[in-house]
Design an enzyme around this catalytic site. Sequence first.
Site, PDB file in Angstrom:
ATOM      1  N   ARG A  30      11.655  -2.090  10.686  1.00 59.62           N
ATOM      2  CA  ARG A  30      10.545  -1.701  11.568  1.00 59.62           C
ATOM      3  C   ARG A  30      10.359  -2.735  12.667  1.00 59.62           C
ATOM      4  O   ARG A  30      10.407  -3.935  12.399  1.00 59.62           O
ATOM      5  CB  ARG A  30       9.253  -1.601  10.735  1.00 59.62           C
ATOM      6  CG  ARG A  30       8.803  -0.182  10.528  1.00 59.62           C
ATOM      7  CD  ARG A  30       7.707  -0.063   9.531  1.00 59.62           C
ATOM      8  NE  ARG A  30       6.456  -0.730   9.916  1.00 59.62           N
ATOM      9  CZ  ARG A  30       5.338  -0.619   9.225  1.00 59.62           C
ATOM     10  NH1 ARG A  30       5.300   0.124   8.131  1.00 59.62           N
ATOM     11  NH2 ARG A  30       4.251  -1.248   9.609  1.00 59.62           N
ATOM     12  N   LYS A  70       0.844  -1.212   0.000  1.00 56.93           N
ATOM     13  CA  LYS A  70       0.000   0.000   0.000  1.00 56.93           C
ATOM     14  C   LYS A  70       0.879   1.262   0.000  1.00 56.93           C
ATOM     15  O   LYS A  70       0.667   2.171  -0.788  1.00 56.93           O
ATOM     16  CB  LYS A  70      -0.918   0.031   1.239  1.00 56.93           C
ATOM     17  CG  LYS A  70      -1.807  -1.191   1.365  1.00 56.93           C
ATOM     18  CD  LYS A  70      -2.715  -1.104   2.581  1.00 56.93           C
ATOM     19  CE  LYS A  70      -1.985  -1.131   3.915  1.00 56.93           C
ATOM     20  NZ  LYS A  70      -1.249  -2.385   4.195  1.00 56.93           N
ATOM     21  N   ARG A 115      -9.567   0.765   8.925  1.00 58.22           N
ATOM     22  CA  ARG A 115      -9.140  -0.612   9.138  1.00 58.22           C
ATOM     23  C   ARG A 115     -10.229  -1.425   9.819  1.00 58.22           C
ATOM     24  O   ARG A 115     -10.043  -2.615  10.059  1.00 58.22           O
ATOM     25  CB  ARG A 115      -7.906  -0.622  10.033  1.00 58.22           C
ATOM     26  CG  ARG A 115      -6.615  -0.886   9.311  1.00 58.22           C
ATOM     27  CD  ARG A 115      -5.522  -0.790  10.332  1.00 58.22           C
ATOM     28  NE  ARG A 115      -4.352  -1.495   9.953  1.00 58.22           N
ATOM     29  CZ  ARG A 115      -3.311  -0.939   9.350  1.00 58.22           C
ATOM     30  NH1 ARG A 115      -3.322   0.321   9.012  1.00 58.22           N
ATOM     31  NH2 ARG A 115      -2.257  -1.663   9.073  1.00 58.22           N
ATOM     32  N   ARG A 157      -0.325  -9.397  12.916  1.00 62.20           N
ATOM     33  CA  ARG A 157      -0.896  -8.333  12.069  1.00 62.20           C
ATOM     34  C   ARG A 157      -1.737  -8.939  10.952  1.00 62.20           C
ATOM     35  O   ARG A 157      -2.793  -8.395  10.594  1.00 62.20           O
ATOM     36  CB  ARG A 157       0.227  -7.472  11.486  1.00 62.20           C
ATOM     37  CG  ARG A 157       0.883  -6.592  12.539  1.00 62.20           C
ATOM     38  CD  ARG A 157       2.208  -6.042  12.078  1.00 62.20           C
ATOM     39  NE  ARG A 157       2.113  -5.128  10.958  1.00 62.20           N
ATOM     40  CZ  ARG A 157       3.127  -4.813  10.158  1.00 62.20           C
ATOM     41  NH1 ARG A 157       4.313  -5.349  10.352  1.00 62.20           N
ATOM     42  NH2 ARG A 157       2.962  -3.974   9.182  1.00 62.20           N
ATOM     43  N   ARG A 161      12.122  -5.791   4.219  1.00 61.04           N
ATOM     44  CA  ARG A 161      11.770  -4.362   4.154  1.00 61.04           C
ATOM     45  C   ARG A 161      12.753  -3.515   4.959  1.00 61.04           C
ATOM     46  O   ARG A 161      13.147  -3.880   6.059  1.00 61.04           O
ATOM     47  CB  ARG A 161      10.354  -4.140   4.680  1.00 61.04           C
ATOM     48  CG  ARG A 161      10.012  -2.653   4.709  1.00 61.04           C
ATOM     49  CD  ARG A 161       8.555  -2.371   4.756  1.00 61.04           C
ATOM     50  NE  ARG A 161       7.903  -2.880   5.944  1.00 61.04           N
ATOM     51  CZ  ARG A 161       6.616  -2.702   6.191  1.00 61.04           C
ATOM     52  NH1 ARG A 161       5.864  -2.068   5.308  1.00 61.04           N
ATOM     53  NH2 ARG A 161       6.081  -3.194   7.284  1.00 61.04           N
TER      54      ARG A 161
HETATM   55  P1  AP5 Z   1       4.915  -1.654   1.759  1.00 61.46           P
HETATM   56  O1  AP5 Z   1       4.571  -0.759   0.600  1.00 61.46           O
HETATM   57  O2  AP5 Z   1       5.724  -1.092   2.860  1.00 61.46           O
HETATM   58  O3  AP5 Z   1       3.583  -2.359   2.295  1.00 61.46           O
HETATM   59  P2  AP5 Z   1       2.385  -1.769   3.137  1.00 61.46           P
HETATM   60  O4  AP5 Z   1       1.160  -2.442   2.623  1.00 61.46           O
HETATM   61  O5  AP5 Z   1       2.393  -0.277   3.128  1.00 61.46           O
HETATM   62  O6  AP5 Z   1       2.808  -2.363   4.542  1.00 61.46           O
HETATM   63  P3  AP5 Z   1       2.694  -1.806   5.996  1.00 61.46           P
HETATM   64  O7  AP5 Z   1       3.427  -2.812   6.861  1.00 61.46           O
HETATM   65  O8  AP5 Z   1       3.154  -0.388   6.094  1.00 61.46           O
HETATM   66  O9  AP5 Z   1       1.202  -1.910   6.251  1.00 61.46           O
HETATM   67  P4  AP5 Z   1       0.495  -2.001   7.567  1.00 61.46           P
HETATM   68  O10 AP5 Z   1      -0.855  -1.741   7.061  1.00 61.46           O
HETATM   69  O11 AP5 Z   1       0.641  -3.199   8.381  1.00 61.46           O
HETATM   70  O12 AP5 Z   1       1.262  -0.922   8.452  1.00 61.46           O
HETATM   71  P5  AP5 Z   1       0.847   0.507   8.946  1.00 61.46           P
HETATM   72  O13 AP5 Z   1       2.062   1.315   9.005  1.00 61.46           O
HETATM   73  O14 AP5 Z   1      -0.339   1.021   8.210  1.00 61.46           O
HETATM   74  O15 AP5 Z   1       5.639  -2.953   1.153  1.00 61.46           O
HETATM   75  C1  AP5 Z   1       6.160  -3.946   2.018  1.00 61.46           C
HETATM   76  C2  AP5 Z   1       7.542  -4.422   1.501  1.00 61.46           C
HETATM   77  O16 AP5 Z   1       7.375  -5.146   0.285  1.00 61.46           O
HETATM   78  C3  AP5 Z   1       8.495  -3.269   1.164  1.00 61.46           C
HETATM   79  O17 AP5 Z   1       9.790  -3.634   1.511  1.00 61.46           O
HETATM   80  C4  AP5 Z   1       8.356  -3.086  -0.359  1.00 61.46           C
HETATM   81  O18 AP5 Z   1       9.542  -2.563  -0.942  1.00 61.46           O
HETATM   82  C5  AP5 Z   1       8.069  -4.525  -0.806  1.00 61.46           C
HETATM   83  N1  AP5 Z   1       7.152  -4.594  -1.932  1.00 61.46           N
HETATM   84  C6  AP5 Z   1       6.060  -3.819  -2.156  1.00 61.46           C
HETATM   85  N2  AP5 Z   1       5.435  -4.200  -3.288  1.00 61.46           N
HETATM   86  C7  AP5 Z   1       6.151  -5.276  -3.771  1.00 61.46           C
HETATM   87  C8  AP5 Z   1       6.009  -6.123  -4.908  1.00 61.46           C
HETATM   88  N3  AP5 Z   1       5.014  -5.969  -5.785  1.00 61.46           N
HETATM   89  N4  AP5 Z   1       6.906  -7.100  -5.072  1.00 61.46           N
HETATM   90  C9  AP5 Z   1       7.917  -7.267  -4.211  1.00 61.46           C
HETATM   91  N5  AP5 Z   1       8.126  -6.510  -3.119  1.00 61.46           N
HETATM   92  C10 AP5 Z   1       7.244  -5.513  -2.903  1.00 61.46           C
HETATM   93  O19 AP5 Z   1       0.320   0.174  10.427  1.00 61.46           O
HETATM   94  C11 AP5 Z   1       1.189  -0.245  11.463  1.00 61.46           C
HETATM   95  C12 AP5 Z   1       0.399  -0.431  12.738  1.00 61.46           C
HETATM   96  O20 AP5 Z   1      -0.233   0.828  13.126  1.00 61.46           O
HETATM   97  C13 AP5 Z   1      -0.761  -1.414  12.681  1.00 61.46           C
HETATM   98  O21 AP5 Z   1      -0.342  -2.741  12.915  1.00 61.46           O
HETATM   99  C14 AP5 Z   1      -1.666  -0.879  13.821  1.00 61.46           C
HETATM  100  O22 AP5 Z   1      -1.175  -1.270  15.089  1.00 61.46           O
HETATM  101  C15 AP5 Z   1      -1.501   0.615  13.707  1.00 61.46           C
HETATM  102  N6  AP5 Z   1      -2.529   1.244  12.861  1.00 61.46           N
HETATM  103  C16 AP5 Z   1      -2.304   1.869  11.650  1.00 61.46           C
HETATM  104  N7  AP5 Z   1      -3.470   2.305  11.142  1.00 61.46           N
HETATM  105  C17 AP5 Z   1      -4.443   1.961  12.017  1.00 61.46           C
HETATM  106  C18 AP5 Z   1      -5.858   2.120  12.014  1.00 61.46           C
HETATM  107  N8  AP5 Z   1      -6.500   2.706  10.990  1.00 61.46           N
HETATM  108  N9  AP5 Z   1      -6.564   1.625  13.064  1.00 61.46           N
HETATM  109  C19 AP5 Z   1      -5.928   1.040  14.102  1.00 61.46           C
HETATM  110  N10 AP5 Z   1      -4.595   0.844  14.165  1.00 61.46           N
HETATM  111  C20 AP5 Z   1      -3.850   1.298  13.123  1.00 61.46           C
END
Ligand code: AP5
Length: 226
Positions: free
Chosen positions: A168, A26, A101, A179, A136
Amino acid sequence: MPDKERLGCDMRPIQLILLGAPGAGKGTQASVISEKYHIPTISTGALIREAIARQTPLGMSAKKYIDAGALVPDQVVIDMIQDRLSQPDCADGFILDGFPRTVPQAQALEEMGVSITDVISIEVPDEEIQKRMEGRRICSVCGATFHVEHNPSPAGDRCPCGGMLTVRSDDDPAVVASRLATYHSMTEPLKEYYAKKGLLKIVQGQKQIADTTAHTLAALASRGGR
Ligand code: AP5
């Protein structure tokens, strides 16, 4: 300026939700869309990590949820999003990465009067996610995302901005498993929620980032003909 090619017959600013499991890509796709359409990305995860780094009261209380791979309470992120969306740079559109979410978060967005134009879910199998998270790397200064194999930094173990690349804390395999479980139980129901509203588009995550980008941009462009 909004991209004419994208707008087609639909002149509303892009107000996009990116759905998908943790690590589905994402943030990676949000950064491409943001650059192409000149709209900000709002990542609740990044906002929370920033609050943790600054050791604000919100950050201190959110840390235990993040470390456990659980969701931060709805009202905390709802307040955060309401505040962020009221800022002037969101007037011509925005990308929501990681929000909503849960169904109550989606309902809160509607109660704020936000009219979402597009919802794209990036689909990647759980086994693939586990592999991706191990590789990552995040810039400690600008937050840019890299992957040791699929998207290495051109500056080696540093970001082109000069920042050190870090792992991270919630990319630990045990936390990633939690997660993913949280995603399937709490967030995946949003696909049906937005499908019923006629907004959902599914993009199959590809092995190459550029291929996922091509599918994502095509899904977004198809909105003009809806
Ligand atoms: P990346 O683009 O970083 O993936 P992402 O989907 O953005 O992953 P996140 O881990 O950031 O998502 P998340 O939703 O768990 O975390 P968030 O920060 O929102 O890609 C991942 C890796 O793969 C990278 O290394 C990239 O280079 C590689 N890659 C990408 N595309 C690829 C491809 N096609 N092929 C190969 N490699 C590829 O949330 C973190 C925490 O915050 C949550 O666990 C929760 O505790 C809290 N939180 C956040 N939002 C909320 C909410 N709305 N409500 C409650 N808690 C929340």
